[in-house]
Design an enzyme around this catalytic site. Structure first.
Site, short mmCIF file in Angstrom:
data_model
loop_
_atom_site.label_atom_id
_atom_site.label_comp_id
_atom_site.label_asym_id
_atom_site.label_seq_id
_atom_site.Cartn_x
_atom_site.Cartn_y
_atom_site.Cartn_z
N HIS A 28 128.94 73.35 32.46
CA HIS A 28 129.25 74.50 33.30
C HIS A 28 127.99 75.08 33.93
O HIS A 28 127.99 75.44 35.12
CB HIS A 28 129.98 75.57 32.48
N SER B 288 124.14 73.00 30.17
CA SER B 288 125.09 71.90 30.02
C SER B 288 126.06 71.88 31.20
O SER B 288 125.72 72.36 32.27
CB SER B 288 125.82 72.03 28.68
N HIS C 95 147.60 86.80 46.70
CA HIS C 95 147.40 88.22 46.98
C HIS C 95 147.75 89.11 45.78
O HIS C 95 148.61 88.80 44.97
CB HIS C 95 148.25 88.63 48.18
#
Length: 205
Positions: free
Chosen positions: A13, A11, A135
Site C-alpha cells: 500500500h 510495502s 452522490h
C-alpha cells in the site's frame, strides 16, 4: 503544507501511495519510514528510518500513513494528529472528484476512482483503484473501499469498515462501524451489527 512528504510503510500500500505522490508533483522529495530493517529502498525511494521516528520529523515533512490495516492506520494517524503533524490528502491525477466533496486529512484516492458530488470522506480512508462512490455518501474515518467496489447514492459507511474488492452497496443503505464486507458481496440491506458479511446478497458469518 510542506515541500517534503514522509510515508509510513514501504510495502504494497505504501508503494501505491508513493506512486500517487510522485504523479501529483506536489512535493520536492518523498521518503519512507518502515520497521523492516531489510528494506533500504523501494521504487527508488529511500527508507530513512523506522516508523517511530516520524514524531521527530513532524516539523520537516507532511506525513501520510501508508498502511493498509485500518486499525493500525488509525492508531498511528491519531498519534500523529496529537503531535501536530501535517496530514495531506493524496488524489491520483486520474481520479474524478465531484463538486462539494469533502475529503479529510490522511485519505488517499487512487487511480481511476470516482467520488461524486456532495459526498463526505473521513480521515485516513483508502478509496482504492477504480472504486466508485456516488452522490451524497458519508464515509466514516479509516474506511477502506477496495478496488472495483461500487457504492450507490446516499450510502453511509461506519468507521473502520472494509469493503472487499468488487463489492457492491445499493442506494440509501447504512453500514455500521467495524464491518468486513467480502469480495464480490452485494449489500442490499442495512448492516446494523459489526461483523463479517459475504455473499450475494450478503449474510453475516
Amino acid at each position: 503544507m510542506k515541500n517534503k512528504l514522509l510515508i509510513i510503510g514501504a510495502s504494497g500500500h505504501g508503494k501505491v501511495v508513493a506512486d500517487i505522490a510522485l504523479k501529483m508533483k506536489r512535493w520536492q522529495s518523498v521518503v519512507f519510514l518502515d520497521d523492516d530493517e531489510n528494506i533500504k529502498t523501494t521504487m527508488g525511494i529511500e527508507v530513512i528510518g523506522k516508523s517511530i521516528e516520524a514524531f521527530e520529523l513532524i516539523n520537516d515533512y507532511d506525513i501520510l500513513v501508508g498502511i493498509g490495516n485500518n486499525a493500525i492506520r488509525k492508531k498511528i494517524q491519531e498519534n500523529l494528529e496529537t503531535k501536530g503533524a501535517t496530514l495531506p490528502v493524496l488524489i491520483h491525477p486520474t481520479a474524478i472528484v465531484g463538486e462539494e466533496v469533502c475529503i479529510a486529512p490522511g485519505t488517499v484516492v487512487m487511480a481511476g476512482a470516482v467520488i461524486n458530488c456532495c459526498t463526505n470522506i473521513g480521515k485516513g480512508c483508502i478509496i482504492n483503484t477504480a472504486a466508485t462512490i456516488d452522490h451524497d455518501n458519508i464515509i466514516g474515518d479509516y474506511v477502506h473501499v477496495s478496488p472495483g467496489s461500487h457504492l450507490a447514492g446516499s450510502v453511509k459507511v461506519g468507521q473502520q469498515t472494509w469493503l472487499g474488492i468488487g463489492s457492491i452497496v445499493s442506494n440509501n443503505l447504512n453500514i455500521t462501524n467495524n464491518c468486513i464486507v467480502g469480495a464480490g458481496a452485494v449489500v442490499n440491506i442495512d448492516l446494523t451489527e459489526s461483523g463479517t458479511y459475504v455473499g450475494v446478497p450478503v449474510r453475516r458469518v
